[in-house]
Design a protein around this motif. Sequence first.
Motif, PDB file in Angstrom:
ATOM      1  N   TRP A 113      -7.305  -8.439  94.220  1.00 51.50           N
ATOM      2  CA  TRP A 113      -5.962  -8.105  94.754  1.00 51.50           C
ATOM      3  C   TRP A 113      -5.695  -6.608  94.717  1.00 51.50           C
ATOM      4  O   TRP A 113      -5.414  -5.979  95.739  1.00 51.50           O
ATOM      5  N   GLN A 149      -9.657  -9.088  99.165  1.00 50.66           N
ATOM      6  CA  GLN A 149      -8.301  -8.996  98.618  1.00 50.66           C
ATOM      7  C   GLN A 149      -7.621 -10.364  98.645  1.00 50.66           C
ATOM      8  O   GLN A 149      -6.995 -10.779  97.661  1.00 50.66           O
ATOM      9  N   ARG A 150      -7.785 -11.088  99.752  1.00 48.55           N
ATOM     10  CA  ARG A 150      -7.102 -12.390  99.863  1.00 48.55           C
ATOM     11  C   ARG A 150      -7.614 -13.384  98.827  1.00 48.55           C
ATOM     12  O   ARG A 150      -6.856 -14.136  98.222  1.00 48.55           O
ATOM     13  N   TYR A 153      -6.003 -12.538  95.499  1.00 48.00           N
ATOM     14  CA  TYR A 153      -4.574 -12.884  95.431  1.00 48.00           C
ATOM     15  C   TYR A 153      -4.414 -14.400  95.325  1.00 48.00           C
ATOM     16  O   TYR A 153      -3.602 -14.905  94.538  1.00 48.00           O
ATOM     17  N   SER A 157      -2.554 -16.481  92.426  1.00 51.17           N
ATOM     18  CA  SER A 157      -1.399 -17.351  92.705  1.00 51.17           C
ATOM     19  C   SER A 157      -1.678 -18.777  92.216  1.00 51.17           C
ATOM     20  O   SER A 157      -0.772 -19.483  91.765  1.00 51.17           O
ATOM     21  N   SER A 219       2.055  -2.941  97.331  1.00 52.51           N
ATOM     22  CA  SER A 219       1.774  -3.854  96.201  1.00 52.51           C
ATOM     23  C   SER A 219       3.022  -4.437  95.557  1.00 52.51           C
ATOM     24  O   SER A 219       2.991  -5.572  95.056  1.00 52.51           O
ATOM     25  N   GLN A 222       4.166  -7.730  96.912  1.00 54.32           N
ATOM     26  CA  GLN A 222       3.144  -8.756  96.625  1.00 54.32           C
ATOM     27  C   GLN A 222       3.254  -9.218  95.167  1.00 54.32           C
ATOM     28  O   GLN A 222       3.139 -10.410  94.868  1.00 54.32           O
TER      29      GLN A 222
END
Length: 298
Positions: A113, A149-150, A153, A157, A219, A222
Amino acid sequence: MADDLRIEPRDWMPDGYRKTLVRQIAQHAHSEIIGMQPEGNWLTRAPSLRRKAILMAKVQDEAGHGLYLYSAAETLGVERADLTEKLIEGKQKYSSIFNYPTLTFADVGTIGWLVDGAAICNQVPLCRSSFGPYARAMIRVCKEESFHQRQGYELLSTMMRGTDAQRAMVQESVDRWWWPALMMFGPPDDRSPNTEQSMKWRIKRHTNDELRQRFVDMSVPQAEALGVTFPDPDLIWNPDRGAYDFGEPDWSEFTEVIKGNGAANAERLANRRAAHENGAWVREAAMAFAARGQEDTR
Ligand code: 3HC
């Protein structure tokens, strides 16, 4: 340059332009290769086959990014073997961020992330860098970086929807990686000896502070969506600037880390040296095979 044209390897270029390109591209390539180690530390301990497969794909991507970038550096007349020697001997740098240890599995998500997020902020403008091979390498790198990055993240999550202990593990990880991620963009502009010239030569399209600010602004929302906070009491939206104000990274820590005194510098270089030495037989075999192939075609 003034017409925003690309410089290609066979074009005339000032010696200083070539020199700073070799410096930046080589160190970028070294960063990709060394950057495989922190996450590689969790490959055998990923909590599920899915997480292991995703992490394996990401670490393999980083190796590929390193190879694209060594190839771009070689168009400037340098040899990747020499660049590797310089890295192993500590004569060329790699990104400070990879000298921090990965203490929990949440770090794999936080690196994806925040570290790959910072890398995206830094690398997207490099797709418009004035040197053709570098800019073109960045286009492929950035496409893969967005997956990196996805996945990070999404990992975080998922943990944030888990137990209190998992949520605490995520927050502890974010607390450890936030400031080192801001340092990835380099020293403040007024202490950056290369930025002014690199901007004139359109190697860099934005300054260190401009990209750091862009990363912070990206950021914070996010983090709010994730349900975590950043360890910066000075982080606050400034309506007059239309951007977030934030605290000052510890530049003495940054200086120590890039001097080689970070938590994991010695380990990272020792691992790179061992991989290079233990892999010598593979390089020799590949060269012998290639030479025999040339004989067969004669
Ligand atoms: N880590 C290590 N060294 C750093 C650094 C960092 N985060 N930031 C700056 N430095 C070094 C510079 O290399 C320079 O030293 P040198 O003259 O011996 O090379 C010195 O500190 C002064 O910094 P400057 O700002 O004057 O240097 P630059 O103009 O080169 O800017 C940079 C530094 C922003 C990192 C620039 O080189 C750059 O944009 N490089 C390309 C991107 C890159 O290398 N990213 C590294 C991460 S790669 C990555 O994240 C992989 C991803 O998959 C996770």
